[in-house]
Write a protein that holds these residues in place. Structure first.
Motif, PDB file in Angstrom:
ATOM      1  N   LYS A 116      20.356   1.323 -11.572  1.00  0.00           N
ATOM      2  CA  LYS A 116      19.372   1.026 -12.099  1.00  0.00           C
ATOM      3  C   LYS A 116      18.140   1.308 -12.028  1.00  0.00           C
ATOM      4  O   LYS A 116      17.457   2.008 -12.930  1.00  0.00           O
ATOM      5  CB  LYS A 116      19.548  -0.740 -13.071  1.00  0.00           C
ATOM      6  CG  LYS A 116      18.554  -0.727 -14.455  1.00  0.00           C
ATOM      7  CD  LYS A 116      18.591  -1.973 -14.554  1.00  0.00           C
ATOM      8  CE  LYS A 116      17.349  -2.308 -16.115  1.00  0.00           C
ATOM      9  NZ  LYS A 116      18.028  -4.022 -15.899  1.00  0.00           N
ATOM     10  N   VAL A 117      17.778   0.865 -11.021  1.00  0.00           N
ATOM     11  CA  VAL A 117      16.696   1.112 -10.214  1.00  0.00           C
ATOM     12  C   VAL A 117      16.377   2.408  -9.895  1.00  0.00           C
ATOM     13  O   VAL A 117      14.842   3.550 -10.319  1.00  0.00           O
ATOM     14  CB  VAL A 117      16.012  -0.001  -8.683  1.00  0.00           C
ATOM     15  CG1 VAL A 117      14.758   0.808  -8.573  1.00  0.00           C
ATOM     16  CG2 VAL A 117      16.167  -1.438  -9.636  1.00  0.00           C
ATOM     17  N   ASN A 118      16.990   3.303 -10.027  1.00  0.00           N
ATOM     18  CA  ASN A 118      16.784   4.353  -9.478  1.00  0.00           C
ATOM     19  C   ASN A 118      16.678   5.610 -10.920  1.00  0.00           C
ATOM     20  O   ASN A 118      16.065   6.142 -10.902  1.00  0.00           O
ATOM     21  CB  ASN A 118      18.200   4.869  -8.823  1.00  0.00           C
ATOM     22  CG  ASN A 118      18.199   4.426  -7.153  1.00  0.00           C
ATOM     23  OD1 ASN A 118      19.094   4.241  -6.881  1.00  0.00           O
ATOM     24  ND2 ASN A 118      17.822   5.169  -6.816  1.00  0.00           N
ATOM     25  N   VAL A 119      16.940   5.014 -11.702  1.00  0.00           N
ATOM     26  CA  VAL A 119      17.582   5.604 -13.119  1.00  0.00           C
ATOM     27  C   VAL A 119      15.908   5.310 -13.690  1.00  0.00           C
ATOM     28  O   VAL A 119      15.413   5.725 -14.009  1.00  0.00           O
ATOM     29  CB  VAL A 119      18.651   5.096 -14.374  1.00  0.00           C
ATOM     30  CG1 VAL A 119      18.437   6.183 -15.969  1.00  0.00           C
ATOM     31  CG2 VAL A 119      19.946   5.728 -13.181  1.00  0.00           C
ATOM     32  N   ILE A 120      15.740   4.185 -13.695  1.00  0.00           N
ATOM     33  CA  ILE A 120      14.159   3.732 -13.868  1.00  0.00           C
ATOM     34  C   ILE A 120      12.641   4.652 -13.506  1.00  0.00           C
ATOM     35  O   ILE A 120      12.287   5.108 -13.939  1.00  0.00           O
ATOM     36  CB  ILE A 120      13.901   2.081 -13.971  1.00  0.00           C
ATOM     37  CG1 ILE A 120      15.076   1.563 -15.043  1.00  0.00           C
ATOM     38  CG2 ILE A 120      12.533   1.737 -14.694  1.00  0.00           C
ATOM     39  CD1 ILE A 120      14.989  -0.274 -15.384  1.00  0.00           C
ATOM     40  N   GLY A 121      13.336   4.259 -12.265  1.00  0.00           N
ATOM     41  CA  GLY A 121      12.381   5.256 -11.607  1.00  0.00           C
ATOM     42  C   GLY A 121      11.992   7.102 -11.297  1.00  0.00           C
ATOM     43  O   GLY A 121      10.972   7.012 -12.181  1.00  0.00           O
ATOM     44  N   PHE A 122      13.258   7.491 -12.341  1.00  0.00           N
ATOM     45  CA  PHE A 122      13.219   8.416 -11.863  1.00  0.00           C
ATOM     46  C   PHE A 122      12.175   7.729 -13.662  1.00  0.00           C
ATOM     47  O   PHE A 122      11.596  10.097 -14.109  1.00  0.00           O
ATOM     48  CB  PHE A 122      14.566   9.435 -12.179  1.00  0.00           C
ATOM     49  CG  PHE A 122      14.678  10.509 -13.129  1.00  0.00           C
ATOM     50  CD1 PHE A 122      14.276  11.524 -12.281  1.00  0.00           C
ATOM     51  CD2 PHE A 122      15.739  10.709 -14.805  1.00  0.00           C
ATOM     52  CE1 PHE A 122      13.814  13.086 -13.041  1.00  0.00           C
ATOM     53  CE2 PHE A 122      15.421  11.967 -14.515  1.00  0.00           C
ATOM     54  CZ  PHE A 122      14.330  13.272 -14.424  1.00  0.00           C
ATOM     55  N   LEU A 123      12.533   7.772 -14.640  1.00  0.00           N
ATOM     56  CA  LEU A 123      12.192   8.256 -15.511  1.00  0.00           C
ATOM     57  C   LEU A 123      10.674   7.697 -16.201  1.00  0.00           C
ATOM     58  O   LEU A 123      10.013   8.520 -16.812  1.00  0.00           O
ATOM     59  CB  LEU A 123      12.393   6.514 -17.370  1.00  0.00           C
ATOM     60  CG  LEU A 123      14.593   7.262 -17.348  1.00  0.00           C
ATOM     61  CD1 LEU A 123      15.211   6.077 -18.005  1.00  0.00           C
ATOM     62  CD2 LEU A 123      13.895   8.535 -18.291  1.00  0.00           C
ATOM     63  N   VAL A 124      10.141   6.886 -15.036  1.00  0.00           N
ATOM     64  CA  VAL A 124       8.779   6.093 -15.318  1.00  0.00           C
ATOM     65  C   VAL A 124       7.653   7.222 -14.753  1.00  0.00           C
ATOM     66  O   VAL A 124       6.914   7.473 -14.775  1.00  0.00           O
ATOM     67  CB  VAL A 124       9.303   5.231 -14.366  1.00  0.00           C
ATOM     68  CG1 VAL A 124       7.772   4.627 -13.818  1.00  0.00           C
ATOM     69  CG2 VAL A 124       9.744   3.719 -14.595  1.00  0.00           C
ATOM     70  N   SER A 125       9.179   8.469 -13.546  1.00  0.00           N
ATOM     71  CA  SER A 125       8.573   9.611 -13.141  1.00  0.00           C
ATOM     72  C   SER A 125       7.803  10.507 -13.627  1.00  0.00           C
ATOM     73  O   SER A 125       6.956  11.279 -13.381  1.00  0.00           O
ATOM     74  CB  SER A 125       9.352  10.566 -11.864  1.00  0.00           C
ATOM     75  OG  SER A 125      10.056  10.423 -11.794  1.00  0.00           O
ATOM     76  N   LYS A 126       8.636  10.573 -14.652  1.00  0.00           N
ATOM     77  CA  LYS A 126       8.192  11.365 -16.120  1.00  0.00           C
ATOM     78  C   LYS A 126       6.906  11.123 -16.283  1.00  0.00           C
ATOM     79  O   LYS A 126       6.545  10.389 -18.097  1.00  0.00           O
ATOM     80  CB  LYS A 126       9.085  11.584 -16.597  1.00  0.00           C
ATOM     81  CG  LYS A 126      10.352  12.119 -16.250  1.00  0.00           C
ATOM     82  CD  LYS A 126      11.587  12.488 -16.812  1.00  0.00           C
ATOM     83  CE  LYS A 126      11.943  13.542 -17.962  1.00  0.00           C
ATOM     84  NZ  LYS A 126      11.672  14.741 -17.438  1.00  0.00           N
ATOM     85  N   GLU A 127       5.895  11.409 -16.062  1.00  0.00           N
ATOM     86  CA  GLU A 127       4.674  11.139 -17.041  1.00  0.00           C
ATOM     87  C   GLU A 127       4.036  11.031 -18.124  1.00  0.00           C
ATOM     88  O   GLU A 127       3.893  11.993 -18.729  1.00  0.00           O
ATOM     89  CB  GLU A 127       3.328  11.259 -16.197  1.00  0.00           C
ATOM     90  CG  GLU A 127       3.405  11.822 -14.317  1.00  0.00           C
ATOM     91  CD  GLU A 127       1.835  11.884 -13.815  1.00  0.00           C
ATOM     92  OE1 GLU A 127       1.618  12.316 -14.720  1.00  0.00           O
ATOM     93  OE2 GLU A 127       2.002  12.040 -12.550  1.00  0.00           O
ATOM     94  N   LYS A 128       3.700   9.896 -18.576  1.00  0.00           N
ATOM     95  CA  LYS A 128       2.984  10.259 -20.415  1.00  0.00           C
ATOM     96  C   LYS A 128       4.160  10.567 -20.897  1.00  0.00           C
ATOM     97  O   LYS A 128       3.562  11.444 -21.957  1.00  0.00           O
ATOM     98  CB  LYS A 128       1.653  10.882 -20.353  1.00  0.00           C
ATOM     99  CG  LYS A 128       0.790   9.858 -19.546  1.00  0.00           C
ATOM    100  CD  LYS A 128      -0.471  10.245 -19.681  1.00  0.00           C
ATOM    101  CE  LYS A 128      -1.577   9.661 -18.759  1.00  0.00           C
ATOM    102  NZ  LYS A 128      -3.069   9.711 -18.891  1.00  0.00           N
ATOM    103  N   VAL A 129       5.551  10.894 -21.163  1.00  0.00           N
ATOM    104  CA  VAL A 129       6.308  11.025 -22.424  1.00  0.00           C
ATOM    105  C   VAL A 129       6.932  10.973 -23.278  1.00  0.00           C
ATOM    106  O   VAL A 129       6.614   9.419 -23.202  1.00  0.00           O
ATOM    107  CB  VAL A 129       7.570  11.840 -21.474  1.00  0.00           C
ATOM    108  CG1 VAL A 129       7.216  12.358 -20.217  1.00  0.00           C
ATOM    109  CG2 VAL A 129       8.243  10.298 -20.369  1.00  0.00           C
TER     110      VAL A 129
END
Length: 311
Positions: free
Chosen positions: A61-74
Motif C-alpha cells: 500500500k505504501v508503494n501505491v500511495i507513494g506513487f500517487l503522491v509523486s504525481k504533483e498537484k493532480v
C-alpha cells in the motif's frame, strides 16, 4: 500505437516484461477500448518505474500511495483514474495467477471526486435539446441522440451497433458493452420507429461485409469521433439559446447521466437501472442517486416552525 511501451522503457521490459504482457492480453480479452488500454498501460508503466526493481508481488500500500503522491498537484479525478489503472493491473495478475493480493485496493479513492455529482440534463431540457439536431441525415442523428439519452448507451456502444442488434419484432437492441458483456435493452416505441426509418434510409456501405447500423456519407461505419462531433454541435446550438445550461459541460456521456437520473427520479429500482446501464457493480450506479436543489427546497417546505416559539 496500441500495446506499445513508453520510449526508453527497455529496463521495464527486462524487469516486468511478463507482467506487462499479461496485462496487455488481459485488457484485450476484456474488450477495453483503445483509449482505455493505452491510458491504463501508460499509468501502470509509470507505476512500475517507481518500484525501481522491486518485485510487483512485494509492493505494498505504501508503494501505491507513494506513487500517487509523486504525481504533483493532480486533480482528484486524475488521481482516481491512476489508482483505477493500478487496481486493474493487479486484478489481471491475480486472474493469471501471477499475484495473490491487490495492494491498490487498500488505497481509498479521493472522496471529493467520489462524492461529486454527475452533470445531467433535466428531462425537459433533454427534450428541448432534440430540436437543435440538424444535418442531412437528421433521422439518423436523432436516433443516435435518443439511444444515449433515452436508452443510456455509451458512445462506443452506439458506434458498435450492427444491423442484427436491432430486434424489430421484440422492440429491443442488443448492446455489446464494457467487459465484453452483451445486454438486451427494451427500446421506447418512438425510438423503434426512428430506428426502422434509419435502417430504411441507410446508405449502402462500400464494403459488402460492413454490418454497421449507423453509416457515414462515405459508406463506412460512423466513427466515435463523428458521433461526438454530432452531439457537440447539437449542444453548442442548444447552449446558445438556453442561458441556464451555458456553463454545463455537456457531452455524449452526459446524455447517459441524464438517462440514469431520469429513471431514478421516476422511481425505477436502482437494480434495474444498473442492468440497463450495464454496470458491473451497483456502487457505480449509486452516483446517480444525487439530490438536486429543487428536491431540497421541496423537502424543506414541509418543515414548519411554530410561531409561538419565536413570538
Amino acid at each position: 500505437m496500441r500495446g506499445g511501451c513508453l520510449p526508453r522503457d527497455y529496463e521495464l521490459e527486462e524487469l516486468y516484461g511478463e507482467q506487462i504482457r499479461a496485462f496487455k492480453i488481459w485488457m484485450m480479452q476484456r474488450g477495453f477500448t483503445d483509449s482505455t488500454h493505452n491510458e491504463y498501460l501508460r499509468e501502470v508503466l509509470a507505476y512500475l518505474k517507481s518500484l525501481k526493481g522491486l518485485e510487483v508481488t512485494e509492493a505494498s500500500k505504501v508503494n501505491v500511495i507513494g506513487f500517487l503522491v509523486s504525481k504533483e498537484k493532480v486533480k482528484d479525478q486524475t488521481r482516481n483514474r491512476t489508482l483505477s489503472a493500478i487496481r486493474t493491473f493487479y486484478v489481471a495478475l491475480i486472474d493469471f495467477e501471477m499475484a495473490t493480493r491487490n495492494p491498490a485496493l487498500e488505497v481509498k479513492k479521493s472522496k471529493t471526486e467520489k462524492n461529486k455529482n454527475p452533470v445531467y440534463l433535466e428531462e425537459e431540457d433533454l427534450v428541448d435539446s432534440l430540436q437543435y439536431i440538424e444535418g442531412r441525415y437528421r433521422n439518423r442523428n436523432i436516433a443516435i441522440f435518443l439511444l444515449m439519452g433515452y436508452c443510456g448507451l455509451r458512445v462506443g456502444e452506439v458506434h458498435r451497433l450492427d444491423l442484427k442488434d436491432f430486434k424489430k419484432t421484440k422492440g429491443t437492441i442488443v448492446v455489446f458493452g464494457k467487459g465484453r458483456k452483451w445486454n438486451e435493452i427494451p427500446v421506447p416505441e418512438l425510438l423503434v420507429q426512428y430506428l426502422i426509418e434509419v435502417e430504411r434510409e441507410r446508405i449502402t456501405p462500400y464494403s459488402k461485409k460492413e454490418e454497421a447500423f449507423f453509416v457515414s456519407q462515405k459508406g463506412k461505419r460512423l466513427s466515435i469521433r463523428q458521433i461526438q462531433k454530432l452531439v457537440s454541435q447539437t449542444f453548442k446550438a442548444f447552449k446558445e439559446n438556453n442561458p441556464k445550461v451555458t456553463d454545463m459541460n455537456l457531452s455524449c456521456h452526459k446524455l447517459r447521466h441524464s438517462f440514469a437520473t431520469m429513471l431514478l427520479k421516476n422511481g425505477v429500482d436502482i437494480r434495474v437501472v444498473k442492468e440497463l446501464l450495464g454496470h458491473a457493480s451497483i456502487e457505480t450506479t449509486m452516483i446517480y442517486t444525487h439530490i438536486n436543489d429543487d428536491q431540497k427546497k421541496q423537502a424543506m417546505s414541509t418543515v414548519n416552525i411554530p410561531i409561538s416559539i419565536v413570538s
